[in-house]
Scaffold this active site. Structure first.
Site, PDB file in Angstrom:
ATOM      1  N   LYS A 129       0.831  -1.206   0.000  1.00  0.00           N
ATOM      2  CA  LYS A 129       0.000   0.000   0.000  1.00  0.00           C
ATOM      3  C   LYS A 129       0.871   1.263   0.000  1.00  0.00           C
ATOM      4  O   LYS A 129       2.057   1.241   0.350  1.00  0.00           O
ATOM      5  CB  LYS A 129      -0.930  -0.003   1.225  1.00  0.00           C
ATOM      6  N   ARG A 175      -3.128 -10.805   3.787  1.00  0.00           N
ATOM      7  CA  ARG A 175      -3.352 -10.829   2.330  1.00  0.00           C
ATOM      8  C   ARG A 175      -2.167 -10.141   1.671  1.00  0.00           C
ATOM      9  O   ARG A 175      -1.937  -8.945   1.913  1.00  0.00           O
ATOM     10  CB  ARG A 175      -4.667 -10.121   2.005  1.00  0.00           C
TER      11      ARG A 175
END
Length: 338
Positions: A280, A315
């Protein structure tokens, strides 16, 4: 005044007699941080928890899609989109997607998450037919090639989920928290599918535009609790639900860090937790890695921090590296091999 209870999770082979095991996992706690919107945080002994809260924190989490949750689990990200923020286009072709899925399985993934719609900030909604054509053939081909791992379909749309489940998907992962398509929840209930409920403020097209919260930690907790209760009313048991606080989805860097620092609060939902922070933007910012593909080390650091607070699934894009890190992390703190 509403109180929220965050277990102060510890790990390791020795624990005091007063320790309470967290959800039959690898973590335990002796004390709990009590949070509220109206008073300073305080710490109490685990034995002083309200019974209902203690029950949610300590009840073993049943298997999800056949996966036991008494040890850390890795969800491998398999994007079949041309425009995902990290690996857009790499797995767009069917052959490339199948090869990537097989490689993730061999590298240590416990479950694959197949997606056909980018949900990066600013992404536009993909037509149902396009999303089905990207995901259903990939799942079918993976099953035909002998893949036995559980497969999650990452979608907000009932028709996409239906096509994916027909091809062999086992779980539905909805980044909208089942708020986008009112038919998706009933479909999952009808077919007794486990689900993942993620928090997002806004939709992918707008979520990055000045997100704000009165208290990000408690606001996200309350929103997830409401979504879970709505699914329960619709016939999906809490034991079949994963919760994901949605790192990066309508959150600033500071919001993300506030959630990560106290992510163990979300065990109070009484569900297993999924952490999806891989590659991210905030990892690139803090780790000085402008290119998403250079963020494996930072992503692993965040994943291990989540596991240390008892998060059951991470994840990730970098499956092999994460599997190695988790295996060594577990061996180093426990003195045993996963």
């Amino acid at each position: 005044m509403i109180d929220y209870f965050r277990p102060l999770v510890q790990i390791g082979p020795a624990r005091p007699n007063s320790a309470v095991q967290l959800a039959a996992g690898w973590g335990w706690f002796t004390h709990v941080e009590v949070l509220s919107r109206d008073a300073p945080a305080r710490v109490i002994a685990a034995q002083d928890l309200p019974p209902e809260v203690a029950g949610r924190l300590t009840t073993p989490r049943p298997p999800i899609a056949g996966l036991s949750l008494d040890r850390p689990r890795i969800m491998g990200i398999l994007n079949t989109t041309p425009d995902s923020f990290s690996d857009g286009g790499r797995h767009e072709g069917l052959g490339d997607a199948v090869a990537a899925g097989q490689a993730m399985a061999q590298a240590g993934a416990d479950i694959l998450d197949v997606g056909g719609e980018s949900t990066r900030p600013g992404a536009q909604t993909v037509p149902v037919e396009v999303e089905i054509n990207r995901t259903a053939p990939t799942i079918s081909a993976l099953r035909a090639a002998g893949l036995g791992l559980p497969i999650s379909i990452d979608t907000r749309k009932a028709a996409v989920a239906e096509a994916a489940v027909a091809m062999g998907a086992d779980l539905v992962n909805d980044v909208s928290g089942f708020s986008f398509d009112p038919a998706l929840g009933p479909f999952c209930q009808k077919h007794q599918l486990p689900v993942c409920v993620m928090h997002a403020q806004g939709d992918p097209e707008t979520m990055h535009l000045n997100p704000s919260y009165s208290n990000v930690l408690l606001d996200v907790y309350d929103a997830l609790e409401r979504r879970i209760r709505r699914l329960e009313v619709g016939g999906i048991a809490r034991s079949a639900i994963l919760a994901d606080p949605g790192i990066g989805f309508g959150k600033t860097l500071d919001h993300n860090l506030a959630l990560l620092a106290r992510i163990s609060l979300f065990h109070g939902l009484g569900t297993p937790l999924l952490l999806g922070a891989s590659r991210k933007k905030f990892i690139g910012t803090l780790g000085h890695a402008p290119k998403a593909t250079d963020r494996a080390a930072g992503s692993i650091g965040v994943a291990l921090a989540g596991l240390a607070q008892g998060v059951q699934l991470v994840r990730v894009h970098d499956v092999a590296e994460t599997h190695q890190a988790v295996s060594l992390w577990h061996a180093a703190y426990s003195g045993s091999i996963l």
